[in-house]
Design an enzyme around this catalytic site. Sequence first.
Site, mmCIF file in Angstrom:
data_model
loop_
_atom_site.group_PDB
_atom_site.id
_atom_site.type_symbol
_atom_site.label_atom_id
_atom_site.label_comp_id
_atom_site.label_asym_id
_atom_site.label_seq_id
_atom_site.Cartn_x
_atom_site.Cartn_y
_atom_site.Cartn_z
ATOM 1 N N GLU A 20 28.214 25.579 23.582
ATOM 2 C CA GLU A 20 27.318 24.665 24.293
ATOM 3 C C GLU A 20 27.500 23.269 23.719
ATOM 4 O O GLU A 20 27.864 23.124 22.543
ATOM 5 C CB GLU A 20 25.839 25.077 24.083
ATOM 6 N N LYS A 21 27.227 22.287 24.512
ATOM 7 C CA LYS A 21 27.100 20.932 23.995
ATOM 8 C C LYS A 21 25.938 20.963 22.995
ATOM 9 O O LYS A 21 24.906 21.576 23.258
ATOM 10 C CB LYS A 21 26.786 19.994 25.170
ATOM 11 N N TYR A 22 26.097 20.370 21.808
ATOM 12 C CA TYR A 22 25.020 20.368 20.813
ATOM 13 C C TYR A 22 24.079 19.200 21.072
ATOM 14 O O TYR A 22 24.500 18.044 21.086
ATOM 15 C CB TYR A 22 25.598 20.285 19.399
ATOM 16 N N GLU A 45 12.720 30.561 26.193
ATOM 17 C CA GLU A 45 12.864 29.413 25.288
ATOM 18 C C GLU A 45 13.688 28.319 25.948
ATOM 19 O O GLU A 45 14.724 28.590 26.550
ATOM 20 C CB GLU A 45 13.615 29.839 24.013
ATOM 21 N N ARG A 66 9.721 40.287 23.798
ATOM 22 C CA ARG A 66 8.698 40.931 22.945
ATOM 23 C C ARG A 66 7.442 40.076 22.943
ATOM 24 O O ARG A 66 7.458 38.950 23.438
ATOM 25 C CB ARG A 66 9.230 41.004 21.511
HETATM 26 C C1 MV4 Z 1 20.613 24.599 20.247
HETATM 27 C C2 MV4 Z 1 20.292 23.399 19.579
HETATM 28 C C3 MV4 Z 1 20.880 22.238 20.026
HETATM 29 N N1 MV4 Z 1 21.772 22.268 21.043
HETATM 30 N N2 MV4 Z 1 21.467 24.578 21.279
HETATM 31 C C4 MV4 Z 1 18.441 27.537 17.176
HETATM 32 C C5 MV4 Z 1 18.262 29.023 17.266
HETATM 33 C C6 MV4 Z 1 18.420 29.409 18.676
HETATM 34 N N3 MV4 Z 1 17.147 29.879 19.185
HETATM 35 C C7 MV4 Z 1 18.902 28.178 19.383
HETATM 36 N N4 MV4 Z 1 18.837 27.096 18.453
HETATM 37 C C8 MV4 Z 1 19.265 25.846 18.813
HETATM 38 N N5 MV4 Z 1 20.090 25.771 19.873
HETATM 39 C C9 MV4 Z 1 22.045 23.426 21.647
HETATM 40 N N6 MV4 Z 1 22.939 23.437 22.648
HETATM 41 C C10 MV4 Z 1 19.412 23.443 18.513
HETATM 42 C C11 MV4 Z 1 18.908 24.679 18.104
HETATM 43 C C12 MV4 Z 1 18.034 24.636 16.972
HETATM 44 C C13 MV4 Z 1 16.708 25.008 17.053
HETATM 45 C C14 MV4 Z 1 16.160 25.456 18.243
HETATM 46 C C15 MV4 Z 1 14.856 25.827 18.315
HETATM 47 C C16 MV4 Z 1 14.070 25.760 17.177
HETATM 48 C C17 MV4 Z 1 14.585 25.329 16.005
HETATM 49 C C18 MV4 Z 1 15.918 24.939 15.919
HETATM 50 C C19 MV4 Z 1 16.425 24.489 14.705
HETATM 51 C C20 MV4 Z 1 17.718 24.138 14.625
HETATM 52 C C21 MV4 Z 1 18.534 24.214 15.749
#
Ligand code: MV4
Length: 450
Positions: free
Chosen positions: A200-202, A275, A292
């Site tokens: 995925e794009k970050y 989410e 859940r």
């Molecule tokens: C991401 C993101 C940024 N960009 N995806 C972290 C665990 C998983 N549930 C998905 N997560 C993330 N996905 C993209 N494309 C940043 C996170 C992320 C995050 C997401 C939700 C809650 C806390 C987080 C902490 C760090 C990174």
Amino acid sequence: MFQRILIANRGEIALRVTRACHDLGIEAVVVYSEADRGAPYLKLADQAICIGPAASAQSYLKPANIIKAAELANVNAIHPGYGFLSEKADFAHMCRACGIEFIGPPEEAMRKLGDKNEARKLAKQAGVPVVPGSEGLIENEKEALAFAEQSGYPVLIKASAGGGGKGMRIARNDISLIAGLKAARQEAEAAFKDGSVYLEKYLEIARHVEVQVLGDQHGNAVHLWERECSMQRKHQKLIEESPAPNLPAEVRNAMCDAAVRLVNTANYQNAGTCEFLVDPENKFYFIEVNARIQVEHPVTELVTGIDLVCEQIRIAAGEKLRFEQKEIVHRGCAIECRINAEDPVNFRPSPGTITHWQPPGGPGVRLDTHVITGYKVPSNYDSLVAKLLVHQPTRPEAIATMKRALAEFRVEGIQTSIALHLEIMNTSAFVEGAVDTKFVERVLRPVEGK
Ligand code: MV4
């Protein structure tokens, strides 16, 4: 309706489900490991059965032991709580094959959504926006490099079987992409026996907002609004609240509607969470489904007045949803602080005997806990000792009540995160609702050189 339910969990959620059973006139059978033997919350259940030694892998995570206890106690259904076996489709299958209802989604929905790459496909099918990413799984370095070339860096490597950050790697150039691909695959293979990954794009700056959903066995699905869950560190949430502060109504409505479309497309039933990431322009993107009941479900119970655990049980018993979407009214603001037994400086677990426990109370306060004075926090499990929730008409009032409750709360014998929460409640960025997933490291515990 069920006559007797086995609760395949421990601690505060085991007690929470026990109470839901009793509210519905159902007998509650709770299981425990040797580390939890004699724990005070067990006495509130109608029966307690030992399922093995302290190690989760030999007790709470062992399907055969749970099923054996369920057959011994002659229960009609099993409630898995959160964590442990709650999202294991094989366990859901095993329960139902033994004639015991699993209080959760159908096995097929669990399998499809448990695979994040498949969940992404379903979301696209449902017209739910996803983060720009690879078409499907990444088979080789060439495909990965091609996606990065087209989307630009940074990109995020994600394990299909992952969750909670496991098997995730950020890549900011070709070199780290190739190295990260290998590392993420290995980590996922070791943790989930499935090394498949996608890209995925970050999104560097994002909020984490999730939507609570309920679906019944008759094709009805509703959302119960959202929870803002950005306040976390190392993928452990600290604070959750509803409504998500500063989220425009049209974005919020579109996200909640998207969650219901996804639930319908996946033929999802029971309680679940969709989410999303929300970027600084308030664009939202689906990332995953939690199949859940979640730790933070009481936030939604406070703002909707709906008992989610009772609804889970009713749905599993085949009842129709008792409300339509338009009847689910969001009222006021609720905030939850997770109180962990942990060192306030390094956040490491702080197990031990609680010599003094003086819980807060009063108007607008709810405390979900299995702890009393004299309780020994075992070192074998996660360190959550209580969930402190407040509900008030407005967010400023909710914050004020949370501060009052945190100040009342006295715990001796172990270290807790109470002081950390007070610090957050007194931080202007939090008060303004200016939260994102990097809040703690940026605002509260700035890391030198970052
Ligand atoms: C991401 C993101 C940024 N960009 N995806 C972290 C665990 C998983 N549930 C998905 N997560 C993330 N996905 C993209 N494309 C940043 C996170 C992320 C995050 C997401 C939700 C809650 C806390 C987080 C902490 C760090 C990174």
